[in-house]
Design an enzyme around this catalytic site. Sequence first.
Site, PDB file in Angstrom:
ATOM      1  N   ASP A 256       0.866  -1.169   0.000  1.00  0.00           N
ATOM      2  CA  ASP A 256       0.000   0.000   0.000  1.00  0.00           C
ATOM      3  C   ASP A 256       0.908   1.226   0.000  1.00  0.00           C
ATOM      4  O   ASP A 256       2.123   1.120   0.233  1.00  0.00           O
ATOM      5  CB  ASP A 256      -0.891  -0.033   1.248  1.00  0.00           C
ATOM      6  CG  ASP A 256      -1.811   1.160   1.330  1.00  0.00           C
ATOM      7  OD1 ASP A 256      -2.504   1.443   0.343  1.00  0.00           O
ATOM      8  OD2 ASP A 256      -1.828   1.822   2.389  1.00  0.00           O
TER       9      ASP A 256
ATOM     10  N   ASP B 159       0.062   5.238   1.061  1.00  0.00           N
ATOM     11  CA  ASP B 159      -0.015   6.183   2.178  1.00  0.00           C
ATOM     12  C   ASP B 159      -0.061   5.417   3.500  1.00  0.00           C
ATOM     13  O   ASP B 159      -0.911   4.551   3.704  1.00  0.00           O
ATOM     14  CB  ASP B 159      -1.258   7.058   2.032  1.00  0.00           C
ATOM     15  CG  ASP B 159      -1.146   8.364   2.805  1.00  0.00           C
ATOM     16  OD1 ASP B 159      -0.218   8.502   3.604  1.00  0.00           O
ATOM     17  OD2 ASP B 159      -2.009   9.241   2.617  1.00  0.00           O
TER      18      ASP B 159
END
Length: 329
Positions: free
Chosen positions: A13, A15
Amino acid sequence: MRPIDGIDLLLLDLDGVVYKGAHAIPHAVEAINGSGVPAAYLTNNAARTDTQVADHLASFGLAVRASDVVTSPQAAMNLLASHVPDAGRVLVVGGEGITAEIAKRGWQVVRKASEQPHAVVQGFAPHVSWTDLAEASFALQRGIPWVATNMDWTMPVAEGIAPGNGTLVSAVHTAVGRMPEVAGKPERPIFQLAKGRFGASSPMMIGDRLDTDIEGANKVKMKTLHVLTGIDQARQLIAAPKMRRPDYIVQDLRELGDDYEVPRETLEKSTGNVFFEVGRAAVKRSGNRVELLRAGERHVDTVRAACIAVWTSDFNIHGMHIGKEILEL
C-alpha cells in the site's frame, strides 16, 4: 523465520506504508530497496495514473516503473470488459486515473446520461460534483452496469480526514437503489490483477489498514503484514475480527528481514490462566479477562502479545474485559 522468507513479491500500500503526506516514512525506502524481493504497489486512489504514482514513488528513491503500480481503475476496467463493446461509451465519475485507463481500452469517455453510455464507472477526484453524481444516477436508472473503483469511506488529506469515494458512491446508491461492483481493496479484483500481472506464487500484502489491505489479501489467501506507521494501531488490531488479522505485525519495514519472534504461550494448569510473551512483554488471559503484566522493550512486542491473547480466546471481543493499559497501547 523472517517475514520475507519464501515470499516472491511484495505488494505494498502507499499512504501510511511508503509515505505519509509529502515525506517518505522513515526506513521504508531503504527496507524495500534492500529486501531482495521484487516490489509492486497497490492503490485504491483513482485520481492518479500509474505513471504519476510511479514518478511520485521514484522521487523518494524507489526503482519503480508504471507497470509496477496496480490501481483500482485498472481493476475496474477488467470488470467493465464484459459489459462494454469495442469503442463503447463509459460514463465516468472521476478524473485522469480512470480516463487514462479507458483510453487504453479504446472506449469513449462520456459525462452525460443523454450520451447513452454502456456502463458507469465511479472513482474519486477532487472536482467530482453534484452534477456528476446526478448524471451517473440518471444513466444507472436504465439498468446499465455500475463499477466503483473502491469504497473507502474516508481519505487522509493535508488538512485532516475527508470524505472518500465510498461516501460519493453512497449518494448515488441512495438515488438508484442498488450497489456497484467494486474493483479495489478489500475486494478480490485488484488482488487478482496483481497476482496475474506479476506471476507471483507467494506474494505478501503490506498495509496499514485492516479493513482494506489486510482483509482484501486474506480473501485471496495471501500472506499479510501490518505495519504500525499508518492508520490502524494497537486498539484496532486487538479488536480485529478474524478476516482482518494479519500474519505479521511490525513497527516499521526494517523488520521485513528480521527474525520474527512467535509469541510464547504458557498454560498455568492450577488456575487455567494463560500467559503470552514476546520478548519481555507479558500478557495474562484469565477467562475473559486480559491484562498487561509487563510491557516489552519494544512497543510492537507488547502489541503482538496482546493480540494473540485476544485472538486465541474462546470469547467474542465484545464479551471480554480488556485491561486499561492494553487499551491505551
